[in-house]
Structure formats: C-alpha cells, structure tokens
Design a protein around this motif. Structure first.
Motif, PDB file in Angstrom:
ATOM      1  N   ALA A 191     -43.686   8.156   9.054  1.00  0.00           N
ATOM      2  CA  ALA A 191     -44.037   7.865  10.445  1.00  0.00           C
ATOM      3  C   ALA A 191     -45.539   7.684  10.517  1.00  0.00           C
ATOM      4  CB  ALA A 191     -43.583   8.988  11.365  1.00  0.00           C
ATOM      5  N   ALA A 192     -45.964   6.562  11.044  1.00  0.00           N
ATOM      6  CA  ALA A 192     -47.382   6.224  11.181  1.00  0.00           C
ATOM      7  C   ALA A 192     -48.124   6.320   9.849  1.00  0.00           C
ATOM      8  CB  ALA A 192     -48.038   7.110  12.234  1.00  0.00           C
ATOM      9  N   GLY A 193     -47.477   5.896   8.764  1.00  0.00           N
ATOM     10  CA  GLY A 193     -48.106   5.861   7.455  1.00  0.00           C
ATOM     11  C   GLY A 193     -48.129   7.166   6.698  1.00  0.00           C
ATOM     12  N   ALA A 194     -47.576   8.242   7.263  1.00  0.00           N
ATOM     13  CA  ALA A 194     -47.570   9.541   6.599  1.00  0.00           C
ATOM     14  C   ALA A 194     -46.133   9.954   6.283  1.00  0.00           C
ATOM     15  CB  ALA A 194     -48.216  10.599   7.484  1.00  0.00           C
ATOM     16  N   LEU A 195     -45.932  10.564   5.125  1.00  0.00           N
ATOM     17  CA  LEU A 195     -44.628  11.060   4.726  1.00  0.00           C
ATOM     18  C   LEU A 195     -44.292  12.291   5.560  1.00  0.00           C
ATOM     19  CD1 LEU A 195     -42.261  10.755   2.725  1.00  0.00           C
ATOM     20  CD2 LEU A 195     -43.498  12.278   1.194  1.00  0.00           C
ATOM     21  N   ARG A 196     -43.223  12.226   6.348  1.00  0.00           N
ATOM     22  CA  ARG A 196     -42.866  13.321   7.259  1.00  0.00           C
ATOM     23  C   ARG A 196     -41.654  14.111   6.801  1.00  0.00           C
ATOM     24  NH1 ARG A 196     -47.024  14.487  10.496  1.00  0.00           N
ATOM     25  NH2 ARG A 196     -47.917  12.593  11.324  1.00  0.00           N
ATOM     26  N   GLY A 197     -40.804  13.526   5.957  1.00  0.00           N
ATOM     27  CA  GLY A 197     -39.622  14.244   5.509  1.00  0.00           C
ATOM     28  C   GLY A 197     -38.882  13.461   4.447  1.00  0.00           C
TER      29      GLY A 197
ATOM     30  N   ILE B  28     -41.767  17.672   5.310  1.00  0.00           N
ATOM     31  CA  ILE B  28     -43.051  17.630   4.615  1.00  0.00           C
ATOM     32  C   ILE B  28     -44.126  18.092   5.589  1.00  0.00           C
ATOM     33  CG2 ILE B  28     -44.668  16.193   3.328  1.00  0.00           C
ATOM     34  CD1 ILE B  28     -41.870  16.397   2.048  1.00  0.00           C
ATOM     35  N   ARG B  29     -44.835  19.155   5.237  1.00  0.00           N
ATOM     36  CA  ARG B  29     -45.813  19.745   6.146  1.00  0.00           C
ATOM     37  C   ARG B  29     -47.224  19.182   5.983  1.00  0.00           C
ATOM     38  NH1 ARG B  29     -43.211  22.789   9.745  1.00  0.00           N
ATOM     39  NH2 ARG B  29     -41.622  24.116   8.878  1.00  0.00           N
ATOM     40  N   ASP B  30     -47.639  18.906   4.734  1.00  0.00           N
ATOM     41  CA  ASP B  30     -49.025  18.531   4.526  1.00  0.00           C
ATOM     42  C   ASP B  30     -49.255  17.014   4.625  1.00  0.00           C
ATOM     43  OD1 ASP B  30     -47.505  18.327   2.262  1.00  0.00           O
ATOM     44  OD2 ASP B  30     -49.124  18.753   0.882  1.00  0.00           O
TER      45      ASP B  30
ATOM     46  N   GLU C 192     -49.784  10.528   2.139  1.00  0.00           N
ATOM     47  CA  GLU C 192     -49.531   9.121   2.460  1.00  0.00           C
ATOM     48  C   GLU C 192     -48.128   8.742   2.022  1.00  0.00           C
ATOM     49  OE1 GLU C 192     -52.221   6.069   1.370  1.00  0.00           O
ATOM     50  OE2 GLU C 192     -53.957   7.270   1.905  1.00  0.00           O
ATOM     51  N   CYS C 193     -47.567   7.792   2.728  1.00  0.00           N
ATOM     52  CA  CYS C 193     -46.211   7.349   2.446  1.00  0.00           C
ATOM     53  C   CYS C 193     -46.177   6.532   1.155  1.00  0.00           C
ATOM     54  CB  CYS C 193     -45.727   6.503   3.619  1.00  0.00           C
ATOM     55  SG  CYS C 193     -43.960   6.421   3.682  1.00  0.00           S
ATOM     56  N   PRO C 194     -45.152   6.745   0.318  1.00  0.00           N
ATOM     57  CA  PRO C 194     -45.047   5.927  -0.890  1.00  0.00           C
ATOM     58  C   PRO C 194     -44.785   4.462  -0.537  1.00  0.00           C
ATOM     59  CG  PRO C 194     -43.292   7.570  -0.784  1.00  0.00           C
ATOM     60  CD  PRO C 194     -44.131   7.735   0.413  1.00  0.00           C
ATOM     61  N   PRO C 195     -45.216   3.536  -1.374  1.00  0.00           N
ATOM     62  CA  PRO C 195     -45.026   2.111  -1.065  1.00  0.00           C
ATOM     63  C   PRO C 195     -43.581   1.679  -1.084  1.00  0.00           C
ATOM     64  CG  PRO C 195     -46.137   2.374  -3.189  1.00  0.00           C
ATOM     65  CD  PRO C 195     -45.935   3.731  -2.615  1.00  0.00           C
TER      66      PRO C 195
END
Length: 179
Positions: free
Chosen positions: A150-156, A171-173, A176-179
């Motif tokens: 979500a918005a470029g960050a890995l959330r779960g 995912i708490r910390d 960045e999201c994997p490509p």
C-alpha cells in the motif's frame, strides 16, 4: 409601570474577520491531518485485503475437500479471466490443470471483486498466477506468498504452505514493496 428596555447596541455574534480567521485555522488543521489520515486508510485497506485473501484461500481449500476435486484460485478483475493483481479481485474455479486457458463459466464457483485503489497492490511470489488445491486440500507446487503493498510499502503477506495451511503476518516496519 416598568420602563421599557431598549435593545442593546452590542449584538452578540462574530465579525467577518473573526469568522475568516476561525475558518483559516480549521482549514490548516485539516491540511495537517490529511496525510496521516491517508496513510491510515491505506493501512486499513491492506489489512482488510490480507484477511479477505486468507478467507478466500481457506474457502477454496474447503471447496476442494468437500467436492473431492481440484480447485484453483486466481486473481481476476473481471470474473472471467485470471490476472496478476490479487487486490483487484479473485476467482475460485474447478481446476483442469491447463493454466493458460480461462475457466469455463460452469467451472466458476465464486468471484469476488476487489479494490480499485491504485495505491494498493498484491502480487504472488515467483510469478505464480494461481493457487491450486488438490482434492485432499493440499496445495500443489511450491508455497505461495502474496505480498500486499500500500502506497509503495509492504504492509502484509499471505502465505500458503504445501499442506494448504494459510498464515498472514502483518508487516510492522514497512519496508519498500518488492518489484
């Protein structure tokens, strides 16, 4: 007889200047709160998608065991063909083993539309487009991991092992999201 009271010259209320200043302060506070509100909504959508994927994977596994036939789940935005983004929706269908062919209308058990949010994305590991369950509920192939961004960050993530069991760590910390 009592004397008549004259109306007060001082009316109670706000002047135009006071009202403008109050509205400016409220607008400034809203602008300061808006980015954190957007991040909260994004995080909540990612959590909701994570739990929905756990539910749909468990439902597909249950369908395979109950019907005693192979069942597949694939991402689908239109309810007819398989795609690549799990956040746009998904399709549970009878699995004939031919991964390139769209399922026939009679083979579709369930379609659920997903989100139209461009900031939300959920992709499978290793380019796997489908999750297959055998008639005994085991998942065929290697374990599947769906990364929810979500918005470029890995959330779960939603992870299905070879036995067919699903787990969904948050995912708490926020890397960045994997490509």
């Amino acid at each position: 007889m009592q004397p008549r009271r004259r109306p007060s010259r001082h009316l109670r209320g706000m002047t135009l200047l006071e009202l403008s200043l109050a509205l400016a302060i409220v607008a400034l506070l809203c602008l300061l709160a808006l980015p954190s509100l957007g991040a909260t909504v994004s995080r909540m959508r990612a959590d909701s998608l994570r739990m929905q994927l756990v539910s749909v994977f468990n439902s597909a596994r249950s369908t395979a065991i109950t019907r005693h036939e192979p069942v597949a789940v694939c991402p689908s935005a239109d309810g007819r063909t398989c795609g690549s983004d799990w956040s746009r929706g998904w399709l549970i269908h009878r699995d004939h083993g031919d991964s390139g062919v769209p399922p026939a209308q009679d083979d579709i058990f369930q379609f659920r539309p997903g989100y139209l949010d461009a900031a939300l994305r959920a992709t499978s590991s290793q380019g796997r487009q489908r999750l297959r369950f055998q008639r005994d509920g085991r998942s065929s192939g290697s374990p599947l991991t769906v990364d929810i961004c979500a918005a470029g960050a890995l959330r779960g993530q939603v992870i299905v092992n070879n036995v067919g069991r699903t787990r969904a760590p948050r995912i708490r910390d926020t890397p960045e999201c994997p490509p």
